[in-house]
Design a protein around this motif. Sequence first.
Motif, PDB file in Angstrom:
ATOM      1  N   ALA A 137      -9.581   4.861   1.862  1.00  0.00           N
ATOM      2  CA  ALA A 137      -8.754   5.479   0.982  1.00  0.00           C
ATOM      3  C   ALA A 137      -7.506   5.428   2.019  1.00  0.00           C
ATOM      4  N   SER A 138      -7.072   6.275   3.100  1.00  0.00           N
ATOM      5  CA  SER A 138      -6.214   5.671   3.839  1.00  0.00           C
ATOM      6  C   SER A 138      -5.833   4.959   4.438  1.00  0.00           C
ATOM      7  N   ARG A 139      -6.271   3.269   3.849  1.00  0.00           N
ATOM      8  CA  ARG A 139      -5.826   2.024   3.979  1.00  0.00           C
ATOM      9  C   ARG A 139      -5.647   1.824   2.573  1.00  0.00           C
ATOM     10  N   MET A 140      -5.307   1.998   1.500  1.00  0.00           N
ATOM     11  CA  MET A 140      -5.066   1.561   0.238  1.00  0.00           C
ATOM     12  C   MET A 140      -4.076   2.915  -0.224  1.00  0.00           C
ATOM     13  N   PHE A 141      -4.328   4.003   0.514  1.00  0.00           N
ATOM     14  CA  PHE A 141      -3.177   4.506   0.241  1.00  0.00           C
ATOM     15  C   PHE A 141      -1.647   4.215   0.987  1.00  0.00           C
ATOM     16  N   LEU A 142      -2.249   3.675   2.294  1.00  0.00           N
ATOM     17  CA  LEU A 142      -0.381   3.466   3.139  1.00  0.00           C
ATOM     18  C   LEU A 142      -0.251   1.832   2.563  1.00  0.00           C
ATOM     19  N   LEU A 143      -0.724   1.288   1.660  1.00  0.00           N
ATOM     20  CA  LEU A 143      -0.401   0.031   1.753  1.00  0.00           C
ATOM     21  C   LEU A 143       0.128   0.410   0.200  1.00  0.00           C
ATOM     22  N   ILE A 144      -0.006   1.187  -0.839  1.00  0.00           N
ATOM     23  CA  ILE A 144       0.377   0.751  -2.500  1.00  0.00           C
ATOM     24  C   ILE A 144       1.400   1.446  -2.219  1.00  0.00           C
ATOM     25  N   PHE A 145       1.098   2.970  -1.204  1.00  0.00           N
ATOM     26  CA  PHE A 145       2.250   4.223  -1.208  1.00  0.00           C
ATOM     27  C   PHE A 145       3.811   3.005  -0.730  1.00  0.00           C
ATOM     28  N   GLY A 146       3.085   2.390   0.341  1.00  0.00           N
ATOM     29  CA  GLY A 146       4.485   1.625   1.829  1.00  0.00           C
ATOM     30  C   GLY A 146       4.787   0.356   0.797  1.00  0.00           C
ATOM     31  N   ALA A 147       3.862  -0.156  -0.329  1.00  0.00           N
ATOM     32  CA  ALA A 147       4.751  -0.815  -0.995  1.00  0.00           C
ATOM     33  C   ALA A 147       5.533  -0.297  -1.792  1.00  0.00           C
ATOM     34  N   LEU A 148       5.384   0.511  -2.819  1.00  0.00           N
ATOM     35  CA  LEU A 148       5.911   1.128  -3.518  1.00  0.00           C
ATOM     36  C   LEU A 148       7.289   1.965  -3.198  1.00  0.00           C
ATOM     37  N   TYR A 149       7.342   2.774  -2.065  1.00  0.00           N
ATOM     38  CA  TYR A 149       8.619   3.269  -1.381  1.00  0.00           C
ATOM     39  C   TYR A 149       9.071   2.474  -1.008  1.00  0.00           C
ATOM     40  N   LEU A 150       8.613   1.746  -0.192  1.00  0.00           N
ATOM     41  CA  LEU A 150       9.940   0.204   0.746  1.00  0.00           C
ATOM     42  C   LEU A 150      10.368  -0.017  -0.467  1.00  0.00           C
ATOM     43  N   GLY A 151       9.755  -0.897  -1.397  1.00  0.00           N
ATOM     44  CA  GLY A 151      10.268  -1.010  -2.808  1.00  0.00           C
ATOM     45  C   GLY A 151      11.920   0.219  -3.495  1.00  0.00           C
ATOM     46  N   ASP A 152      11.181   0.917  -3.721  1.00  0.00           N
ATOM     47  CA  ASP A 152      12.575   2.802  -4.191  1.00  0.00           C
ATOM     48  C   ASP A 152      13.544   2.345  -3.046  1.00  0.00           C
ATOM     49  N   GLY A 153      13.258   1.987  -1.890  1.00  0.00           N
ATOM     50  CA  GLY A 153      14.331   2.531  -1.013  1.00  0.00           C
ATOM     51  C   GLY A 153      14.868   0.793  -0.688  1.00  0.00           C
ATOM     52  N   VAL A 154      14.198  -0.398  -1.322  1.00  0.00           N
ATOM     53  CA  VAL A 154      15.464  -1.400  -1.439  1.00  0.00           C
ATOM     54  C   VAL A 154      16.298  -0.918  -3.013  1.00  0.00           C
ATOM     55  N   PHE A 155      15.581  -1.310  -3.719  1.00  0.00           N
ATOM     56  CA  PHE A 155      16.032  -1.269  -5.221  1.00  0.00           C
ATOM     57  C   PHE A 155      17.847  -0.037  -4.881  1.00  0.00           C
ATOM     58  N   GLY A 156      17.203   1.388  -4.106  1.00  0.00           N
ATOM     59  CA  GLY A 156      17.834   2.194  -4.324  1.00  0.00           C
ATOM     60  C   GLY A 156      20.034   1.846  -2.950  1.00  0.00           C
TER      61      GLY A 156
END
Length: 134
Positions: free
Chosen positions: A65-84
Amino acid sequence: MTTLQKIAIGYFLALMGAASLNYIPGLTDAEGRAFGIFALDIFDDALHVASALWALAAALISHRASRMFLLIFGALYLGDGVFGFFTGYGYLDLGIFTNASEGMSFTIFRILANLPHIALGGFALLSVWKLDRA
């Protein structure tokens, strides 16, 4: 507790800290910007609290569950920062849908405003790919 579970606990603490920035006297300026760099509103606070609770739940449930959180969260937040960085607004708080693009900018404020999401997202993905030890 595995390394990824410990990292997820760290994300819980960091995200709860981010959600509390507006409520600590002296950290916001007259315009409501935390550290004079970025404005956090109730939607940002809700996003940070929801992400923090997701991180905590994942850490307490299992390594997977931690691995899935880090994978999904990481992709979403990294993408959000790049978009920003490129538009001035992210998508997680729906800013790109409610504001016109400000275009790309290399100002220190644009970099500092998006660096937290880029760093959090990037480290989460790096954790999954390089630090994953069951």
